[in-house]
Scaffold this motif. Sequence first.
Motif, PDB file in Angstrom:
ATOM      1  N   ASN A 196       0.813  -1.220   0.000  1.00 35.71           N
ATOM      2  CA  ASN A 196       0.000   0.000   0.000  1.00 35.71           C
ATOM      3  C   ASN A 196       0.847   1.272   0.000  1.00 35.71           C
ATOM      4  O   ASN A 196       0.385   2.332   0.419  1.00 35.71           O
ATOM      5  CB  ASN A 196      -1.002   0.027   1.149  1.00 35.71           C
ATOM      6  N   LEU A 197       2.083   1.160  -0.463  1.00 41.94           N
ATOM      7  CA  LEU A 197       2.958   2.320  -0.580  1.00 41.94           C
ATOM      8  C   LEU A 197       2.872   2.833  -2.013  1.00 41.94           C
ATOM      9  O   LEU A 197       3.624   2.424  -2.890  1.00 41.94           O
ATOM     10  CB  LEU A 197       4.397   1.957  -0.203  1.00 41.94           C
ATOM     11  N   PHE A 198       1.905   3.716  -2.246  1.00 41.59           N
ATOM     12  CA  PHE A 198       1.705   4.279  -3.578  1.00 41.59           C
ATOM     13  C   PHE A 198       1.398   5.756  -3.443  1.00 41.59           C
ATOM     14  O   PHE A 198       1.213   6.267  -2.345  1.00 41.59           O
ATOM     15  CB  PHE A 198       0.600   3.542  -4.339  1.00 41.59           C
ATOM     16  N   ALA A 199       1.369   6.449  -4.594  1.00 39.20           N
ATOM     17  CA  ALA A 199       1.191   7.897  -4.564  1.00 39.20           C
ATOM     18  C   ALA A 199       0.582   8.405  -5.851  1.00 39.20           C
ATOM     19  O   ALA A 199       0.568   7.711  -6.873  1.00 39.20           O
ATOM     20  CB  ALA A 199       2.542   8.570  -4.333  1.00 39.20           C
ATOM     21  N   ALA A 200       0.108   9.636  -5.780  1.00 38.30           N
ATOM     22  CA  ALA A 200      -0.367  10.372  -6.949  1.00 38.30           C
ATOM     23  C   ALA A 200       0.653  11.475  -7.234  1.00 38.30           C
ATOM     24  O   ALA A 200       1.117  12.149  -6.311  1.00 38.30           O
ATOM     25  CB  ALA A 200      -1.740  10.983  -6.674  1.00 38.30           C
ATOM     26  N   ALA A 201       1.002  11.629  -8.486  1.00 41.72           N
ATOM     27  CA  ALA A 201       1.997  12.621  -8.885  1.00 41.72           C
ATOM     28  C   ALA A 201       1.378  14.005  -8.986  1.00 41.72           C
ATOM     29  O   ALA A 201       0.292  14.167  -9.548  1.00 41.72           O
ATOM     30  CB  ALA A 201       2.607  12.232 -10.228  1.00 41.72           C
ATOM     31  N   GLY A 202       2.079  14.997  -8.463  1.00 45.65           N
ATOM     32  CA  GLY A 202       1.683  16.387  -8.647  1.00 45.65           C
ATOM     33  C   GLY A 202       2.171  16.867 -10.006  1.00 45.65           C
ATOM     34  O   GLY A 202       2.867  16.146 -10.735  1.00 45.65           O
ATOM     35  N   ASP A 203       1.816  18.104 -10.358  1.00 42.59           N
ATOM     36  CA  ASP A 203       2.191  18.650 -11.659  1.00 42.59           C
ATOM     37  C   ASP A 203       3.694  18.607 -11.921  1.00 42.59           C
ATOM     38  O   ASP A 203       4.120  18.392 -13.050  1.00 42.59           O
ATOM     39  CB  ASP A 203       1.690  20.090 -11.797  1.00 42.59           C
ATOM     40  N   GLY A 204       4.507  18.794 -10.885  1.00 39.92           N
ATOM     41  CA  GLY A 204       5.958  18.845 -11.052  1.00 39.92           C
ATOM     42  C   GLY A 204       6.602  17.563 -11.521  1.00 39.92           C
ATOM     43  O   GLY A 204       7.667  17.595 -12.145  1.00 39.92           O
ATOM     44  N   ILE A 205       5.984  16.418 -11.235  1.00 35.92           N
ATOM     45  CA  ILE A 205       6.578  15.142 -11.657  1.00 35.92           C
ATOM     46  C   ILE A 205       5.647  14.324 -12.563  1.00 35.92           C
ATOM     47  O   ILE A 205       6.011  13.225 -12.973  1.00 35.92           O
ATOM     48  CB  ILE A 205       7.024  14.278 -10.446  1.00 35.92           C
ATOM     49  N   TRP A 206       4.470  14.828 -12.880  1.00 36.22           N
ATOM     50  CA  TRP A 206       3.493  14.094 -13.681  1.00 36.22           C
ATOM     51  C   TRP A 206       4.027  13.760 -15.070  1.00 36.22           C
ATOM     52  O   TRP A 206       3.845  12.651 -15.567  1.00 36.22           O
ATOM     53  CB  TRP A 206       2.188  14.862 -13.753  1.00 36.22           C
TER      54      TRP A 206
ATOM     55  N   GLN B  85       9.623   3.452  -0.468  1.00 34.17           N
ATOM     56  CA  GLN B  85       9.546   3.429  -1.927  1.00 34.17           C
ATOM     57  C   GLN B  85       8.075   3.386  -2.313  1.00 34.17           C
ATOM     58  O   GLN B  85       7.339   2.512  -1.869  1.00 34.17           O
ATOM     59  CB  GLN B  85      10.266   2.213  -2.492  1.00 34.17           C
ATOM     60  N   VAL B  86       7.657   4.363  -3.130  1.00 36.54           N
ATOM     61  CA  VAL B  86       6.263   4.433  -3.565  1.00 36.54           C
ATOM     62  C   VAL B  86       6.178   4.303  -5.078  1.00 36.54           C
ATOM     63  O   VAL B  86       7.105   4.658  -5.802  1.00 36.54           O
ATOM     64  CB  VAL B  86       5.574   5.748  -3.115  1.00 36.54           C
ATOM     65  N   LYS B  87       5.039   3.816  -5.528  1.00 37.05           N
ATOM     66  CA  LYS B  87       4.754   3.677  -6.953  1.00 37.05           C
ATOM     67  C   LYS B  87       3.699   4.719  -7.330  1.00 37.05           C
ATOM     68  O   LYS B  87       2.691   4.859  -6.642  1.00 37.05           O
ATOM     69  CB  LYS B  87       4.207   2.275  -7.242  1.00 37.05           C
ATOM     70  N   ILE B  88       3.931   5.430  -8.425  1.00 36.47           N
ATOM     71  CA  ILE B  88       2.963   6.421  -8.895  1.00 36.47           C
ATOM     72  C   ILE B  88       1.828   5.697  -9.625  1.00 36.47           C
ATOM     73  O   ILE B  88       2.064   4.953 -10.575  1.00 36.47           O
ATOM     74  CB  ILE B  88       3.617   7.450  -9.849  1.00 36.47           C
ATOM     75  N   VAL B  89       0.598   5.921  -9.150  1.00 29.70           N
ATOM     76  CA  VAL B  89      -0.574   5.276  -9.749  1.00 29.70           C
ATOM     77  C   VAL B  89      -1.637   6.270 -10.206  1.00 29.70           C
ATOM     78  O   VAL B  89      -2.626   5.868 -10.811  1.00 29.70           O
ATOM     79  CB  VAL B  89      -1.223   4.257  -8.778  1.00 29.70           C
ATOM     80  N   ASP B  90      -1.444   7.562  -9.905  1.00 27.18           N
ATOM     81  CA  ASP B  90      -2.501   8.527 -10.201  1.00 27.18           C
ATOM     82  C   ASP B  90      -1.916   9.916 -10.410  1.00 27.18           C
ATOM     83  O   ASP B  90      -0.733  10.158 -10.158  1.00 27.18           O
ATOM     84  CB  ASP B  90      -3.511   8.554  -9.050  1.00 27.18           C
ATOM     85  N   TYR B  91      -2.771  10.822 -10.858  1.00 25.86           N
ATOM     86  CA  TYR B  91      -2.442  12.232 -11.044  1.00 25.86           C
ATOM     87  C   TYR B  91      -3.170  13.002  -9.959  1.00 25.86           C
ATOM     88  O   TYR B  91      -4.412  12.983  -9.883  1.00 25.86           O
ATOM     89  CB  TYR B  91      -2.886  12.669 -12.438  1.00 25.86           C
ATOM     90  N   ALA B  92      -2.447  13.682  -9.092  1.00 23.30           N
ATOM     91  CA  ALA B  92      -3.018  14.321  -7.907  1.00 23.30           C
ATOM     92  C   ALA B  92      -4.192  15.269  -8.190  1.00 23.30           C
ATOM     93  O   ALA B  92      -5.213  15.192  -7.507  1.00 23.30           O
ATOM     94  CB  ALA B  92      -1.928  15.036  -7.118  1.00 23.30           C
ATOM     95  N   PRO B  93      -4.097  16.176  -9.179  1.00 28.09           N
ATOM     96  CA  PRO B  93      -5.228  17.100  -9.394  1.00 28.09           C
ATOM     97  C   PRO B  93      -6.542  16.424  -9.801  1.00 28.09           C
ATOM     98  O   PRO B  93      -7.604  17.005  -9.631  1.00 28.09           O
ATOM     99  CB  PRO B  93      -4.727  18.025 -10.510  1.00 28.09           C
ATOM    100  N   THR B  94      -6.486  15.206 -10.335  1.00 33.28           N
ATOM    101  CA  THR B  94      -7.717  14.529 -10.746  1.00 33.28           C
ATOM    102  C   THR B  94      -8.016  13.293  -9.900  1.00 33.28           C
ATOM    103  O   THR B  94      -8.905  12.517 -10.236  1.00 33.28           O
ATOM    104  CB  THR B  94      -7.640  14.110 -12.227  1.00 33.28           C
ATOM    105  N   ALA B  95      -7.295  13.113  -8.798  1.00 31.81           N
ATOM    106  CA  ALA B  95      -7.493  11.930  -7.950  1.00 31.81           C
ATOM    107  C   ALA B  95      -8.920  11.882  -7.416  1.00 31.81           C
ATOM    108  O   ALA B  95      -9.550  12.920  -7.173  1.00 31.81           O
ATOM    109  CB  ALA B  95      -6.500  11.938  -6.800  1.00 31.81           C
TER     110      ALA B  95
END
Length: 141
Positions: free
Chosen positions: A56-66, A96-106
């Motif tokens: 469950n170590l995942f994240a949504a990317a912000g605009d800076g890394i999307w 360590q996290v895996k990017i699975v989403d885009y933060a502004p549209t999460a």
Amino acid sequence: MQTQQWPVFQLVSCLLVLSQLVYFSYADVGTAAQYSPPYLPTACYGDDQSQFPSSNLFAAAGDGIWDNGASCGRQYLVRCISASQPGTCVEDQTIQVKIVDYAPTAQSPPSTQSTTIVLSETAFGGITNIAVNSINIEFQQ
């Protein structure tokens, strides 16, 4: 001529060995927030449940890394380096996290807008001791 080449060979060999022992880390500094369920659907993988790591170590990317979606699936090492409230960061803890989403549209809104990365509850709790809205982080791919 062979005796003159030997010191050069030794020098090159020594530099080659040293280059394998030295590791340069290219880390960046940013901010992180957290978000809560529901996490589906995501901008990267839609409704696919298998996108989430078992940790469950995942994240949504912000605009800076999307990077126009190119960050989907990327793995980042993240650690808390500071926060507005002392004692927030778990010292020497890196996850360590895996990017699975885009933060502004999460599906679920982040605790703070416009951060570099938005961590799942599990990920955020892994590097913080105290409930806060956002933290300063160091991250690297």
